[in-house]
Write a protein that holds these residues in place. Structure first.
Motif, PDB file in Angstrom:
ATOM      1  N   GLN A   1      38.152 -39.480  67.955  1.00  0.00           N
ATOM      2  CA  GLN A   1      38.723 -40.761  68.364  1.00  0.00           C
ATOM      3  C   GLN A   1      39.147 -40.721  69.826  1.00  0.00           C
TER       4      GLN A   1
ATOM      5  N   GLN B   1      37.958 -38.816  72.247  1.00  0.00           N
ATOM      6  CA  GLN B   1      36.773 -38.815  73.096  1.00  0.00           C
ATOM      7  C   GLN B   1      36.161 -40.212  73.187  1.00  0.00           C
ATOM      8  N   LYS B   2      36.160 -40.938  72.080  1.00  0.00           N
ATOM      9  CA  LYS B   2      35.611 -42.278  72.065  1.00  0.00           C
ATOM     10  C   LYS B   2      36.435 -43.214  72.954  1.00  0.00           C
ATOM     11  N   ILE B   3      37.752 -43.105  72.878  1.00  0.00           N
ATOM     12  CA  ILE B   3      38.630 -43.944  73.698  1.00  0.00           C
ATOM     13  C   ILE B   3      38.459 -43.613  75.174  1.00  0.00           C
TER      14      ILE B   3
ATOM     15  N   LYS C   1      35.793 -42.395  76.626  1.00  0.00           N
ATOM     16  CA  LYS C   1      34.482 -42.894  77.048  1.00  0.00           C
ATOM     17  C   LYS C   1      34.531 -44.404  77.278  1.00  0.00           C
ATOM     18  N   GLN C   2      35.222 -45.137  76.390  1.00  0.00           N
ATOM     19  CA  GLN C   2      35.355 -46.581  76.561  1.00  0.00           C
ATOM     20  C   GLN C   2      36.106 -46.901  77.849  1.00  0.00           C
ATOM     21  N   ASP C   3      37.128 -46.109  78.168  1.00  0.00           N
ATOM     22  CA  ASP C   3      37.908 -46.322  79.379  1.00  0.00           C
ATOM     23  C   ASP C   3      37.055 -46.087  80.618  1.00  0.00           C
TER      24      ASP C   3
ATOM     25  N   VAL D   1      33.773 -46.389  80.840  1.00  0.00           N
ATOM     26  CA  VAL D   1      32.801 -47.481  80.922  1.00  0.00           C
ATOM     27  C   VAL D   1      33.474 -48.735  81.480  1.00  0.00           C
ATOM     28  N   LYS D   2      34.703 -48.992  81.048  1.00  0.00           N
ATOM     29  CA  LYS D   2      35.429 -50.165  81.525  1.00  0.00           C
ATOM     30  C   LYS D   2      35.677 -50.066  83.028  1.00  0.00           C
TER      31      LYS D   2
ATOM     32  N   LYS E   1      32.489 -50.789  84.932  1.00  0.00           N
ATOM     33  CA  LYS E   1      32.211 -52.226  84.948  1.00  0.00           C
ATOM     34  C   LYS E   1      33.106 -52.941  85.950  1.00  0.00           C
TER      35      LYS E   1
END
Length: 160
Positions: free
Chosen positions: A31, A33-35, A37-39, A41-42, A45
């Protein structure tokens, strides 16, 4: 014998609890690592959106600028394609419709004869403190337009 059976039963229960704890720990790490990675990517962007809307970003790390170059060039290439799927891809990546419109109108017109290389990275030296390489990243033709306007303005002042 009963004590031996009881000890075996207790050790089995403890082993099951340890296995459950290890499994939960693995889930939490996934979880996290997923958070992260999302950060990341954000943030990518956000930086791409800022470069598209402003035309240049002052003082960035060279590694971040190289990553940003890849994404910004992809957005401009999609803008040059100018079909429905490209519009949907750009709209899903950028945060607002104004930036997407800018990609499909302004950048499409400016870069129609150019095949890649829509951004420029100018090295500015190293940062004090940690000696990280710094640079400025900008859209290529936009700076020329600004410099031309500035040149015409200075020329007009010299003539008066």
């Amino acid at each position: 014998m009963k004590k031996l059976e009881q000890i075996r039963q207790e050790s089995k229960e403890i082993k099951d609890k340890i296995d459950d704890t290890e499994e939960r720990l693995r889930q939490l790490k996934n979880q996290e690592q997923k958070i992260l990675k999302q950060d990341i990517v954000k943030r990518r962007k956000e930086r791409t959106h800022r470069l598209i809307t402003r035309g240049a970003i002052l003082e960035s790390l060279i590694e971040k600028a190289k990553e940003l170059r890849r994404l910004a060039d992809k957005m401009v290439t999609l803008g040059k394609r100018n079909d429905l799927h490209a519009k949907r891809q750009v709209n899903s990546f950028l945060f607002d419709n104004e930036a997407a419109k800018k990609v499909f109108t302004e950048y499409n017109a400016k870069y129609e004869s150019r095949n890649g290389g829509y951004t420029r990275i100018i090295k500015t030296g190293v940062r004090r403190g940690d000696a990280a390489e710094m640079c400025i990243i900008e859209m290529v033709l936009i700076l020329k337009t600004v410099l031309n306007r500035l040149f015409v303005y200075i020329k007009s002042l010299a003539l008066h």
